[in-house]
Design a protein around this motif. Structure first.
Motif, PDB file in Angstrom:
ATOM      1  N   ILE A 207      -5.063   7.719   4.651  1.00  0.00           N
ATOM      2  CA  ILE A 207      -5.982   6.682   4.172  1.00  0.00           C
ATOM      3  C   ILE A 207      -5.731   6.381   2.696  1.00  0.00           C
ATOM      4  O   ILE A 207      -5.607   5.221   2.283  1.00  0.00           O
ATOM      5  N   GLY A 208      -5.652   7.420   1.888  1.00  0.00           N
ATOM      6  CA  GLY A 208      -5.381   7.219   0.470  1.00  0.00           C
ATOM      7  C   GLY A 208      -4.019   6.610   0.236  1.00  0.00           C
ATOM      8  O   GLY A 208      -3.847   5.741  -0.621  1.00  0.00           O
ATOM      9  N   TYR A 209      -3.036   7.059   1.015  1.00  0.00           N
ATOM     10  CA  TYR A 209      -1.664   6.558   0.866  1.00  0.00           C
ATOM     11  C   TYR A 209      -1.605   5.065   1.180  1.00  0.00           C
ATOM     12  O   TYR A 209      -1.052   4.274   0.410  1.00  0.00           O
ATOM     13  N   LEU A 210      -2.181   4.669   2.307  1.00  0.00           N
ATOM     14  CA  LEU A 210      -2.136   3.262   2.713  1.00  0.00           C
ATOM     15  C   LEU A 210      -2.994   2.397   1.788  1.00  0.00           C
ATOM     16  O   LEU A 210      -2.657   1.235   1.518  1.00  0.00           O
ATOM     17  N   GLY A 211      -4.098   2.946   1.292  1.00  0.00           N
ATOM     18  CA  GLY A 211      -4.918   2.199   0.352  1.00  0.00           C
ATOM     19  C   GLY A 211      -4.172   1.905  -0.936  1.00  0.00           C
ATOM     20  O   GLY A 211      -4.239   0.790  -1.480  1.00  0.00           O
ATOM     21  N   ALA A 212      -3.445   2.904  -1.452  1.00  0.00           N
ATOM     22  CA  ALA A 212      -2.646   2.692  -2.658  1.00  0.00           C
ATOM     23  C   ALA A 212      -1.525   1.697  -2.393  1.00  0.00           C
ATOM     24  O   ALA A 212      -1.212   0.854  -3.246  1.00  0.00           O
ATOM     25  N   LEU A 213      -0.914   1.782  -1.215  1.00  0.00           N
ATOM     26  CA  LEU A 213       0.151   0.847  -0.868  1.00  0.00           C
ATOM     27  C   LEU A 213      -0.376  -0.590  -0.841  1.00  0.00           C
ATOM     28  O   LEU A 213       0.262  -1.510  -1.368  1.00  0.00           O
ATOM     29  N   ALA A 214      -1.545  -0.792  -0.259  1.00  0.00           N
ATOM     30  CA  ALA A 214      -2.130  -2.133  -0.216  1.00  0.00           C
ATOM     31  C   ALA A 214      -2.410  -2.657  -1.628  1.00  0.00           C
ATOM     32  O   ALA A 214      -2.158  -3.829  -1.938  1.00  0.00           O
ATOM     33  N   THR A 215      -2.937  -1.777  -2.492  1.00  0.00           N
ATOM     34  CA  THR A 215      -3.191  -2.169  -3.880  1.00  0.00           C
ATOM     35  C   THR A 215      -1.900  -2.571  -4.579  1.00  0.00           C
ATOM     36  O   THR A 215      -1.843  -3.582  -5.293  1.00  0.00           O
ATOM     37  N   ALA A 216      -0.842  -1.796  -4.340  1.00  0.00           N
ATOM     38  CA  ALA A 216       0.440  -2.067  -4.988  1.00  0.00           C
ATOM     39  C   ALA A 216       1.049  -3.373  -4.508  1.00  0.00           C
ATOM     40  O   ALA A 216       1.550  -4.172  -5.306  1.00  0.00           O
ATOM     41  N   LEU A 217       1.002  -3.610  -3.199  1.00  0.00           N
ATOM     42  CA  LEU A 217       1.660  -4.796  -2.648  1.00  0.00           C
ATOM     43  C   LEU A 217       0.991  -6.087  -3.106  1.00  0.00           C
ATOM     44  O   LEU A 217       1.639  -7.145  -3.136  1.00  0.00           O
ATOM     45  N   ARG A 218      -0.281  -6.024  -3.478  1.00  0.00           N
ATOM     46  CA  ARG A 218      -0.938  -7.218  -4.013  1.00  0.00           C
ATOM     47  C   ARG A 218      -0.345  -7.632  -5.357  1.00  0.00           C
ATOM     48  O   ARG A 218      -0.544  -8.771  -5.800  1.00  0.00           O
ATOM     49  N   ARG A 219       0.390  -6.716  -5.998  1.00  0.00           N
ATOM     50  CA  ARG A 219       1.044  -7.032  -7.269  1.00  0.00           C
ATOM     51  C   ARG A 219       2.498  -7.418  -7.105  1.00  0.00           C
ATOM     52  O   ARG A 219       3.225  -7.604  -8.074  1.00  0.00           O
ATOM     53  N   GLY A 220       2.961  -7.557  -5.866  1.00  0.00           N
ATOM     54  CA  GLY A 220       4.323  -8.031  -5.627  1.00  0.00           C
ATOM     55  C   GLY A 220       5.371  -6.969  -5.854  1.00  0.00           C
ATOM     56  O   GLY A 220       5.130  -5.761  -5.692  1.00  0.00           O
ATOM     57  N   ARG A 221       6.554  -7.424  -6.247  1.00  0.00           N
ATOM     58  CA  ARG A 221       7.701  -6.516  -6.380  1.00  0.00           C
ATOM     59  C   ARG A 221       7.448  -5.420  -7.411  1.00  0.00           C
ATOM     60  O   ARG A 221       7.819  -4.265  -7.215  1.00  0.00           O
ATOM     61  N   ALA A 222       6.812  -5.790  -8.542  1.00  0.00           N
ATOM     62  CA  ALA A 222       6.521  -4.779  -9.560  1.00  0.00           C
ATOM     63  C   ALA A 222       5.591  -3.704  -8.995  1.00  0.00           C
ATOM     64  O   ALA A 222       5.744  -2.514  -9.291  1.00  0.00           O
ATOM     65  N   GLY A 223       4.629  -4.131  -8.173  1.00  0.00           N
ATOM     66  CA  GLY A 223       3.721  -3.171  -7.559  1.00  0.00           C
ATOM     67  C   GLY A 223       4.443  -2.223  -6.624  1.00  0.00           C
ATOM     68  O   GLY A 223       4.122  -1.025  -6.573  1.00  0.00           O
ATOM     69  N   TRP A 224       5.409  -2.743  -5.881  1.00  0.00           N
ATOM     70  CA  TRP A 224       6.178  -1.883  -4.970  1.00  0.00           C
ATOM     71  C   TRP A 224       6.976  -0.839  -5.752  1.00  0.00           C
ATOM     72  O   TRP A 224       6.981   0.346  -5.398  1.00  0.00           O
ATOM     73  N   ARG A 225       7.635  -1.272  -6.842  1.00  0.00           N
ATOM     74  CA  ARG A 225       8.384  -0.314  -7.665  1.00  0.00           C
ATOM     75  C   ARG A 225       7.464   0.760  -8.225  1.00  0.00           C
ATOM     76  O   ARG A 225       7.805   1.950  -8.220  1.00  0.00           O
ATOM     77  N   ASP A 226       6.296   0.349  -8.692  1.00  0.00           N
ATOM     78  CA  ASP A 226       5.344   1.324  -9.219  1.00  0.00           C
ATOM     79  C   ASP A 226       4.870   2.279  -8.132  1.00  0.00           C
ATOM     80  O   ASP A 226       4.683   3.471  -8.375  1.00  0.00           O
ATOM     81  N   PHE A 227       4.696   1.768  -6.913  1.00  0.00           N
ATOM     82  CA  PHE A 227       4.223   2.602  -5.814  1.00  0.00           C
ATOM     83  C   PHE A 227       5.236   3.694  -5.487  1.00  0.00           C
ATOM     84  O   PHE A 227       4.863   4.850  -5.223  1.00  0.00           O
ATOM     85  N   VAL A 228       6.519   3.337  -5.485  1.00  0.00           N
ATOM     86  CA  VAL A 228       7.557   4.326  -5.182  1.00  0.00           C
ATOM     87  C   VAL A 228       7.510   5.457  -6.206  1.00  0.00           C
ATOM     88  O   VAL A 228       7.525   6.642  -5.862  1.00  0.00           O
ATOM     89  N   ARG A 229       7.426   5.100  -7.485  1.00  0.00           N
ATOM     90  CA  ARG A 229       7.367   6.125  -8.528  1.00  0.00           C
ATOM     91  C   ARG A 229       6.043   6.891  -8.474  1.00  0.00           C
ATOM     92  O   ARG A 229       6.002   8.104  -8.723  1.00  0.00           O
ATOM     93  N   ALA A 230       4.965   6.189  -8.176  1.00  0.00           N
ATOM     94  CA  ALA A 230       3.657   6.836  -8.104  1.00  0.00           C
ATOM     95  C   ALA A 230       3.621   7.885  -7.003  1.00  0.00           C
ATOM     96  O   ALA A 230       2.969   8.935  -7.150  1.00  0.00           O
ATOM     97  N   GLY A 231       4.305   7.637  -5.892  1.00  0.00           N
ATOM     98  CA  GLY A 231       4.359   8.627  -4.826  1.00  0.00           C
ATOM     99  C   GLY A 231       5.053   9.898  -5.274  1.00  0.00           C
ATOM    100  O   GLY A 231       4.592  11.020  -4.976  1.00  0.00           O
TER     101      GLY A 231
END
Length: 415
Positions: free
Chosen positions: A87-111
């Protein structure tokens, strides 16, 4: 983890160590002196070829956060996190994807960071800068299921979109910032978010008037400025003020310590003003050599301005350092600086971009040594009263204890 051992506090920074970010170094050393266990995490490797000698005194372990690339270890960490807390993982992913490509890059590092925080037993993450580092901190904390907090400073506030600031301010357990001007700005953006003033502090035993030697009697009085060579520092105005002083027949020298993108433009400005023999760009110096500059100086100048893009200083740490040394100072009436420098009491304030006023203020201090000495004494007292590192860190430690991050450990050291 043994429940009797206090959980360490995670501290995320963009770069460690960084020559120009002595305020973070002082905070880490101060927290260590208070007995708070730390784990340091840096997003990028250092770019400075030299480091302050005080960096060697830091005892806390450091981890570099892996880049956003799909290595086997990165994939394994993400898979482990997704399985442990979907739940936490998917919630963070959804938050990141709303920011586009930069959000995805941040999500990978955040994990990667979230997995490391769990492995290290960290129960709270504190991040310096409310810009990109706080984006990663918000995601990592969400994935790891822990709270996070923010230290906001200057450029990271004024060059960020209010919508992005609001998102992070509302998500953070609390935010501290280093000037009342900053606090009011952030409070207006997110009125319900907990934002507290916490001035930076310095080690008053390191920056002490006893270190001052003065320049040799045969040399012209020395003006010193220290800072990144950026537009917001207003160093071109200082050069213009030095030109005016020389045109009036006043013997002065000036050393500008620092590095940055304005170096070549400032060098040309010095040459065109005919000041090559009087104004020197000293370059990048470690703290012991900066201390030597303070020791020889007659006046310290902080000619800051608000840059065209909105960037500005908060309260520059170098201004605190110079005042703690008992130096008379002249500074611009910008942002948080008047919270430290009281015009005519512990220094002189002038308007930004006003070279004649800056020249007059410098001349006043050089011509009136008794007034300059009195300003220096009051400057030292101001720093001792409101900008002591150990005292001010009590605000951060108290907030951590109140939010039940480090429990009895923080309550003990904060008391």
């Amino acid at each position: 983890m043994n429940s009797l051992v206090p959980a360490p506090l995670g501290v995320l920074v963009r770069v460690w160590p960084k020559l120009s970010e002595t305020f973070i170094l002082e905070e880490v050393l101060g927290l260590e002196r208070k007995g708070v266990g730390l784990r340091l995490y840096a997003l990028d490797a250092p770019t400075d070829a030299i480091a302050h000698d005080a960096v060697a005194r830091v005892r806390s372990p450091l981890q570099r956060v892996a880049a956003a690339v799909a290595t086997r270890e990165m994939v394994a960490r993400h898979a482990r996190l997704a399985a442990a807390g979907p739940i936490g993982y998917l919630g963070a992913l959804a938050t990141a994807l709303r920011r586009g490509r930069a959000g995805w890059r941040d999500f990978v590092r955040a994990g990667w960071l979230a997995a490391q925080l769990r492995d290290d037993g960290v129960r709270h993450l504190h991040v310096h800068f409310i810009s990109a580092p706080a984006d990663i901190a918000q995601l990592a904390a969400h994935i790891a299921g822990i709270p996070f907090s923010i230290s906001a400073h200057a450029k990271d506030i004024y060059l960020s979109r209010p919508l992005d600031l609001r998102r992070k301010l509302q998500a953070a357990r609390f935010t501290v910032t280093c000037t009342e001007a900053n606090r009011a700005t952030l409070a207006a953006i997110a009125p319900q978010a907990p934002v507290r003033l916490m001035y930076h502090g310095i080690d008053r035993e390191v920056f002490h008037p006893s270190r001052r030697t003065g320049a040799p009697a045969q040399e012209a009085p020395l003006i010193v400025a220290v800072g990144r060579l950026r537009a917001k520092k207003g160093l071109d105005t200082l050069i213009d003020a030095c030109r005016l002083l020389h045109e009036r027949g006043e013997r002065v020298r000036c050393e500008i310590v620092g590095y940055g993108e304005e170096h070549d433009a400032l060098a040309r400005h010095i040459a065109s003003a005919g000041l090559a023999d009087h104004v020197r760009l000293a370059g990048k110096l470690p703290r012991d050599q900066v201390l030597e500059c303070y020791a020889r100086a007659a006046v310290f100048v902080q000619p800051s301005r608000i840059a065209a893009d909105g960037d500005r200083d908060g309260i520059p740490n170098v201004l605190l350092e110079a005042m703690a040394m008992g130096l008379p100072v002249v500074a611009s009436r910008v942002s948080g600086i008047p919270e430290l420098v009281q015009d005519g009491v512990n220094g002189l304030l002038v308007e930004p971009d006003a070279a004649p006023a800056l020249a007059n203020a410098i001349s006043q201090l050089l011509r009136q040594p008794q007034q300059a000495a009195a300003f220096g004494e009051r400057a030292r007292a101001t720093v001792a009263g409101a900008f002591d590192n150990d005292v001010n860190l009590g605000t951060l430690v108290g907030l951590l204890a109140t939010s039940h991050v480090c429990g009895a450990q923080c309550a003990l050291v904060g008391g």
